[in-house]
Motif scaffolding. Structure first.
Motif, PDB file in Angstrom:
ATOM      1  N   VAL A  28       0.845  -1.199   0.000  1.00 23.25           N
ATOM      2  CA  VAL A  28       0.000   0.000   0.000  1.00 23.25           C
ATOM      3  C   VAL A  28       0.882   1.252   0.000  1.00 23.25           C
ATOM      4  O   VAL A  28       0.590   2.232  -0.681  1.00 23.25           O
ATOM      5  CB  VAL A  28      -0.979  -0.014   1.191  1.00 23.25           C
ATOM      6  N   TRP A  29       1.990   1.211   0.734  1.00 25.53           N
ATOM      7  CA  TRP A  29       2.910   2.349   0.764  1.00 25.53           C
ATOM      8  C   TRP A  29       3.402   2.700  -0.639  1.00 25.53           C
ATOM      9  O   TRP A  29       3.575   3.873  -0.969  1.00 25.53           O
ATOM     10  CB  TRP A  29       4.086   2.042   1.689  1.00 25.53           C
ATOM     11  N   GLN A  30       3.612   1.699  -1.476  1.00 30.02           N
ATOM     12  CA  GLN A  30       4.074   1.949  -2.843  1.00 30.02           C
ATOM     13  C   GLN A  30       3.090   2.815  -3.631  1.00 30.02           C
ATOM     14  O   GLN A  30       3.491   3.532  -4.541  1.00 30.02           O
ATOM     15  CB  GLN A  30       4.312   0.640  -3.587  1.00 30.02           C
ATOM     16  N   LEU A  31       1.823   2.752  -3.284  1.00 27.55           N
ATOM     17  CA  LEU A  31       0.818   3.592  -3.941  1.00 27.55           C
ATOM     18  C   LEU A  31       1.089   5.074  -3.691  1.00 27.55           C
ATOM     19  O   LEU A  31       0.679   5.926  -4.484  1.00 27.55           O
ATOM     20  CB  LEU A  31      -0.585   3.243  -3.454  1.00 27.55           C
ATOM     21  N   TRP A  32       1.767   5.383  -2.586  1.00 26.83           N
ATOM     22  CA  TRP A  32       2.139   6.760  -2.248  1.00 26.83           C
ATOM     23  C   TRP A  32       3.547   7.110  -2.711  1.00 26.83           C
ATOM     24  O   TRP A  32       3.810   8.252  -3.076  1.00 26.83           O
ATOM     25  CB  TRP A  32       2.055   6.978  -0.723  1.00 26.83           C
ATOM     26  N   SER A  33       4.451   6.152  -2.682  1.00 27.43           N
ATOM     27  CA  SER A  33       5.861   6.462  -2.921  1.00 27.43           C
ATOM     28  C   SER A  33       6.281   6.399  -4.389  1.00 27.43           C
ATOM     29  O   SER A  33       7.322   6.943  -4.756  1.00 27.43           O
ATOM     30  CB  SER A  33       6.750   5.529  -2.095  1.00 27.43           C
ATOM     31  N   ASP A  34       5.500   5.753  -5.230  1.00 28.36           N
ATOM     32  CA  ASP A  34       5.813   5.639  -6.650  1.00 28.36           C
ATOM     33  C   ASP A  34       4.900   6.593  -7.421  1.00 28.36           C
ATOM     34  O   ASP A  34       3.683   6.378  -7.481  1.00 28.36           O
ATOM     35  CB  ASP A  34       5.596   4.192  -7.113  1.00 28.36           C
ATOM     36  N   PRO A  35       5.453   7.656  -8.020  1.00 21.13           N
ATOM     37  CA  PRO A  35       4.592   8.640  -8.688  1.00 21.13           C
ATOM     38  C   PRO A  35       3.756   8.048  -9.814  1.00 21.13           C
ATOM     39  O   PRO A  35       2.639   8.506 -10.061  1.00 21.13           O
ATOM     40  CB  PRO A  35       5.560   9.702  -9.204  1.00 21.13           C
ATOM     41  N   GLY A 147     -15.182  13.001  -4.891  1.00 21.45           N
ATOM     42  CA  GLY A 147     -13.940  12.859  -5.647  1.00 21.45           C
ATOM     43  C   GLY A 147     -12.959  11.917  -4.972  1.00 21.45           C
ATOM     44  O   GLY A 147     -12.344  11.066  -5.628  1.00 21.45           O
ATOM     45  N   MET A 148     -12.810  12.063  -3.661  1.00 21.16           N
ATOM     46  CA  MET A 148     -11.879  11.201  -2.935  1.00 21.16           C
ATOM     47  C   MET A 148     -12.370   9.758  -2.933  1.00 21.16           C
ATOM     48  O   MET A 148     -11.579   8.822  -3.104  1.00 21.16           O
ATOM     49  CB  MET A 148     -11.685  11.705  -1.502  1.00 21.16           C
ATOM     50  N   THR A 149     -13.664   9.568  -2.777  1.00 20.42           N
ATOM     51  CA  THR A 149     -14.223   8.213  -2.796  1.00 20.42           C
ATOM     52  C   THR A 149     -13.991   7.558  -4.162  1.00 20.42           C
ATOM     53  O   THR A 149     -13.573   6.401  -4.246  1.00 20.42           O
ATOM     54  CB  THR A 149     -15.720   8.251  -2.455  1.00 20.42           C
ATOM     55  N   ALA A 150     -14.233   8.306  -5.232  1.00 15.61           N
ATOM     56  CA  ALA A 150     -14.019   7.773  -6.579  1.00 15.61           C
ATOM     57  C   ALA A 150     -12.537   7.494  -6.822  1.00 15.61           C
ATOM     58  O   ALA A 150     -12.168   6.473  -7.420  1.00 15.61           O
ATOM     59  CB  ALA A 150     -14.559   8.748  -7.627  1.00 15.61           C
ATOM     60  N   ALA A 151     -11.668   8.388  -6.364  1.00 17.88           N
ATOM     61  CA  ALA A 151     -10.232   8.204  -6.547  1.00 17.88           C
ATOM     62  C   ALA A 151      -9.753   6.942  -5.837  1.00 17.88           C
ATOM     63  O   ALA A 151      -9.072   6.095  -6.430  1.00 17.88           O
ATOM     64  CB  ALA A 151      -9.473   9.434  -6.025  1.00 17.88           C
ATOM     65  N   LEU A 152     -10.114   6.793  -4.589  1.00 19.47           N
ATOM     66  CA  LEU A 152      -9.688   5.629  -3.813  1.00 19.47           C
ATOM     67  C   LEU A 152     -10.279   4.337  -4.368  1.00 19.47           C
ATOM     68  O   LEU A 152      -9.682   3.277  -4.243  1.00 19.47           O
ATOM     69  CB  LEU A 152     -10.061   5.806  -2.345  1.00 19.47           C
ATOM     70  N   GLY A 153     -11.430   4.427  -5.000  1.00 19.77           N
ATOM     71  CA  GLY A 153     -12.062   3.262  -5.601  1.00 19.77           C
ATOM     72  C   GLY A 153     -11.246   2.648  -6.728  1.00 19.77           C
ATOM     73  O   GLY A 153     -11.494   1.512  -7.140  1.00 19.77           O
ATOM     74  N   GLN A 154     -10.254   3.365  -7.235  1.00 20.98           N
ATOM     75  CA  GLN A 154      -9.407   2.874  -8.317  1.00 20.98           C
ATOM     76  C   GLN A 154      -8.267   1.982  -7.822  1.00 20.98           C
ATOM     77  O   GLN A 154      -7.613   1.301  -8.610  1.00 20.98           O
ATOM     78  CB  GLN A 154      -8.805   4.060  -9.087  1.00 20.98           C
ATOM     79  N   ILE A 155      -8.018   1.989  -6.512  1.00 28.36           N
ATOM     80  CA  ILE A 155      -6.850   1.288  -5.973  1.00 28.36           C
ATOM     81  C   ILE A 155      -6.950  -0.223  -6.114  1.00 28.36           C
ATOM     82  O   ILE A 155      -5.952  -0.889  -6.410  1.00 28.36           O
ATOM     83  CB  ILE A 155      -6.606   1.699  -4.501  1.00 28.36           C
TER      84      ILE A 155
END
Length: 162
Positions: A28-35, A147-155
């Protein structure tokens, strides 16, 4: 669905979004650390982000622009306050002018992320805090919760790829 809850709290001047993900905290951290991974989910599906800077360390910055369906750009910036891989990070999140400088006409928020292990993966909690009720109301009316809900739904899709 990735998002478990999205809770605006006008008394606490906060928005808390909880997601549960089928991946270890390190993944999960990679979702933040890899642009390249970050830009696949930061922003709703119709407003994808392109990151031009990601310096994930205290005092570091991120710069990005979300692009709407008609080509409209919405630039933003982060300034990282804390970074504790793979458990947490916090940052100031703001809107930017075309040159990437903070837009003083728009509010910013303080966002804290925690990533904790759970039985079948990780729980990621995002808490955005606002300076006052007017700023919170402005961002919520602009569609921040949706917007945040839709964005996170892509993970989930990103994690399913491996």
């Amino acid at each position: 669905m990735t998002v478990v809850s999205a809770t605006p709290d006008t008394d606490a001047l906060s928005l808390t979004v909880v997601t549960e993900l089928h991946a270890a905290p390190e993944r999960v951290w990679q979702l933040w650390s890899d642009p390249r991974q970050l830009e696949r989910w930061w922003g709703p599906p119709t407003w994808p982000a392109t990151f031009t800077e990601l310096d994930l360390r205290p005092g570091g910055r991120a710069a990005y622009a979300m692009t709407g369906p008609d080509g409209e750009k919405a630039p933003g910036w982060w300034e990282f306050i804390t970074v504790d891989a793979p458990a947490s990070l916090s940052f100031i999140d703001g809107f930017a002018n075309e040159d990437g400088s903070p837009d003083p006409q728009m509010p910013d928020s303080r966002t804290s992320i925690t990533i904790e292990p759970i039985a079948d993966g990780s729980r990621m909690t995002m808490v955005s805090r606002f300076a006052d009720a007017a700023q919170m109301r402005q961002l919520v009316e602009m569609g921040m919760v949706e917007g945040m809900t839709a964005a996170l739904g892509q993970i989930d899709g990103i994690l399913a790829e491996g």
